[in-house]
Design an enzyme around this catalytic site. Structure first.
Site, mmCIF file in Angstrom:
data_model
loop_
_atom_site.group_PDB
_atom_site.id
_atom_site.type_symbol
_atom_site.label_atom_id
_atom_site.label_comp_id
_atom_site.label_asym_id
_atom_site.label_seq_id
_atom_site.Cartn_x
_atom_site.Cartn_y
_atom_site.Cartn_z
ATOM 1 N N HIS A 1 0.753 -1.372 -0.121
ATOM 2 C CA HIS A 1 0.059 -0.064 0.329
ATOM 3 C C HIS A 1 0.826 1.295 0.087
ATOM 4 O O HIS A 1 0.332 2.501 -1.188
ATOM 5 C CB HIS A 1 -0.884 0.077 0.681
ATOM 6 C CG HIS A 1 -1.683 1.563 1.247
ATOM 7 N ND1 HIS A 1 -3.212 1.646 0.615
ATOM 8 C CD2 HIS A 1 -1.542 2.395 2.177
ATOM 9 C CE1 HIS A 1 -3.589 2.609 1.519
ATOM 10 N NE2 HIS A 1 -2.519 3.519 2.075
ATOM 11 N N GLU A 2 1.459 1.043 0.546
ATOM 12 C CA GLU A 2 2.852 2.023 1.003
ATOM 13 C C GLU A 2 3.785 2.736 -0.510
ATOM 14 O O GLU A 2 3.603 3.726 -0.320
ATOM 15 C CB GLU A 2 3.606 2.176 2.429
ATOM 16 C CG GLU A 2 3.130 2.393 3.958
ATOM 17 C CD GLU A 2 2.480 3.488 3.256
ATOM 18 O OE1 GLU A 2 2.260 4.373 3.380
ATOM 19 O OE2 GLU A 2 1.370 3.046 4.544
ATOM 20 N N HIS B 1 1.092 4.234 -3.109
ATOM 21 C CA HIS B 1 1.345 5.872 -2.765
ATOM 22 C C HIS B 1 2.259 6.183 -3.445
ATOM 23 O O HIS B 1 2.301 7.121 -4.982
ATOM 24 C CB HIS B 1 1.837 6.239 -1.181
ATOM 25 C CG HIS B 1 0.272 6.192 -0.773
ATOM 26 N ND1 HIS B 1 -0.928 6.897 -0.866
ATOM 27 C CD2 HIS B 1 -0.156 5.424 0.149
ATOM 28 C CE1 HIS B 1 -1.860 6.583 -0.146
ATOM 29 N NE2 HIS B 1 -1.469 6.000 0.669
ATOM 30 N N GLU C 1 -5.986 7.083 -1.558
ATOM 31 C CA GLU C 1 -5.736 6.018 -0.561
ATOM 32 C C GLU C 1 -6.724 4.175 -1.489
ATOM 33 O O GLU C 1 -6.087 3.646 -1.035
ATOM 34 C CB GLU C 1 -6.986 5.879 0.938
ATOM 35 C CG GLU C 1 -6.104 6.664 1.728
ATOM 36 C CD GLU C 1 -4.144 6.574 2.093
ATOM 37 O OE1 GLU C 1 -4.542 5.219 2.203
ATOM 38 O OE2 GLU C 1 -3.721 7.528 2.023
ATOM 39 N N ASP D 1 -4.685 1.197 -1.736
ATOM 40 C CA ASP D 1 -5.550 -0.113 -1.578
ATOM 41 C C ASP D 1 -5.732 -0.782 -2.924
ATOM 42 O O ASP D 1 -5.076 -1.904 -2.930
ATOM 43 C CB ASP D 1 -6.765 0.494 -1.349
ATOM 44 C CG ASP D 1 -6.855 0.304 0.210
ATOM 45 O OD1 ASP D 1 -5.658 0.716 1.268
ATOM 46 O OD2 ASP D 1 -7.557 0.628 0.981
#
Length: 417
Positions: free
Chosen positions: A275-276, A279, A353, A357
């Site tokens: 997930h990070e 980004h 977000e 995801d």
């Protein structure tokens, strides 16, 4: 129309709106008595009740603290505080730039002193009551002193440069000031992980070498160059969990709170890391920087228009127009005119977000790992499971948990096409 009356009208309208949203959220939290169907198989009744109590406690506290802060800001105006500080500093023979810096420091110190009891109550009463805070009085004081010292060291040269640009570079000073501030902020972001963050927390390599190997393998597979994956001693202050990546290029690193490492299994941690990384792969950081720079440029332009407008300074109790005066007014009193940016930025953040995801689910090939990680974090952080939609739209930088999980359920994996 009287400038102060106009401002107070806008100020009051925004305060009423934000208080109304807070009350809506409190009523929503208190009205739902049982675990929502969506969470029945994942959240216990006891955990739901405790999360509702936490939401109510924090919400009522925020409502009171917001009203108190508004009263303090109005007191600054009607007490003539700004003019009194100016008269005091004018009695000391200092360079005008230094006078301006001291003025800003004095105002911020007084505001911080007024608000300090609320910060202490939040940390040592609310967070302690619900088992989150591990903060000690000694650590709290040390953090505060470090923060003050760091703030002075960083803000002093920045303010000095801004005053020089405002004074010496003519009508287009705001462009030069913007460029300098932009470079300054980017430099701080680059140096933050290696010079600033270690002043407050300890960063160590992961103890679990199998986990470290798995996470580095994911980073390599996703072609994400990273300086390291570090464990941060977040539990020294709080039981809340988090993860983030910071820095640029060679200094880029992934940071996992130690509380996160004890809460999630390796598959769930892999999903969080994906997930990070998502980004970064979706260029969210770059997009955020570009947007913030645009806002910064617009802000400096507006300051340039207002800097010489004498009626504005008179309305707020200043002796006359000043460089430091306009900066203080923008810092303390611009919120009623920028409050619409809050839901805009939060909507953009929620979009990011969802995208991260989706990236994570595809990267690890599983919806369940990401969902389980979010559910565990929601339980342990006592997240509000039933926020009012208007409140979450305005305040939430992340989607509400049920909305986020529903979006993950709708992701179609490549193996299912």
């Amino acid at each position: 129309m009287n400038i102060l009356l106009f401002y107070l009208t806008i100020f009051s309208a925004v305060l009423i709106l934000e208080s109304f949203l807070e009350v809506l959220n409190l009523r929503r939290a208190s009205s739902v008595k049982t675990v929502p169907v969506f969470f029945k198989n994942h959240i216990s009744e006891d955990n739901f009740i405790k999360s509702a109590e936490y939401t109510l406690f924090k919400g009522k506290f925020k409502l009171i603290s917001n009203l108190y802060e508004a009263a303090v800001l109005l007191y600054f105006i009607f007490s003539g505080l700004f003019g009194k500080i100016e008269v005091f500093l004018q009695g000391i023979s200092l360079h005008p730039y230094i006078t301006g810096i001291f003025f800003i420091y004095i105002v911020m110190f007084i505001l911080s002193a007024f608000m300090m009891p609320f910060g202490i109550y939040s940390e040592f009463v609310i967070e302690k009551k619900f088992g989150f805070s591990n903060m000690t009085v000694r650590l709290y004081i040390i953090d505060m002193l470090k923060g003050i010292l760091l703030g002075v060291l960083l803000s002093f040269p920045l303010l000095l440069a801004l005053f020089w640009f405002m004074d010496k570079t003519g009508a287009f000073w705001w462009i030069y000031a913007f460029l300098f501030t932009a470079v300054f902020e980017i430099a701080i972001n680059i140096l933050y992980p290696v010079l600033i963050a270690p002043l407050f927390n300890k960063f160590e390599k992961l103890d679990d070498k199998e986990l470290e190997k798995k996470l580095f393998s994911l980073a390599r597979r996703l072609k994400f160059a990273v300086n390291g994956i570090f464990k941060m001693d977040g539990s020294k202050r709080s039981r809340h969990s988090n993860a983030y990546f910071t820095g640029f290029g060679r200094m880029r690193r992934i940071v996992l709170f130690d509380t996160l490492l004890t809460s999630l299994d390796s598959d769930e941690l892999e999903a969080v890391l994906a997930h990070e990384i998502g980004h970064n792969k979706k260029h969210h950081l770059i997009k955020g920087i570009i947007l913030s720079l645009f806002i910064l440029l617009a802000g400096f332009y507006i300051i340039s228009l207002l800097a010489g407008f004498s009626p504005l300074f008179a309305a707020f109790g200043f002796e006359g127009p000043s460089y430091y005066g306009i900066l203080v007014l923008v810092m303390l009193y611009s919120h009623p005119f920028t409050f619409l940016l809050t839901p805009f930025f939060n909507s953009l953040s929620r979009k990011h977000e969802y995208e991260a995801d989706s990236f994570a689910v595809h990267a690890v090939g599983s919806r369940e790992n990401m969902k389980n990680a979010l559910l565990k974090l929601g339980r342990e952080n006592l997240s509000n499971l039933v926020p009012h939609k208007m409140y979450s739209f305005y305040h939430y930088s992340h989607p509400a948990l049920n909305e986020r999980l529903s979006a993950i359920d709708n992701i179609v994996l490549d193996t299912e096409k």
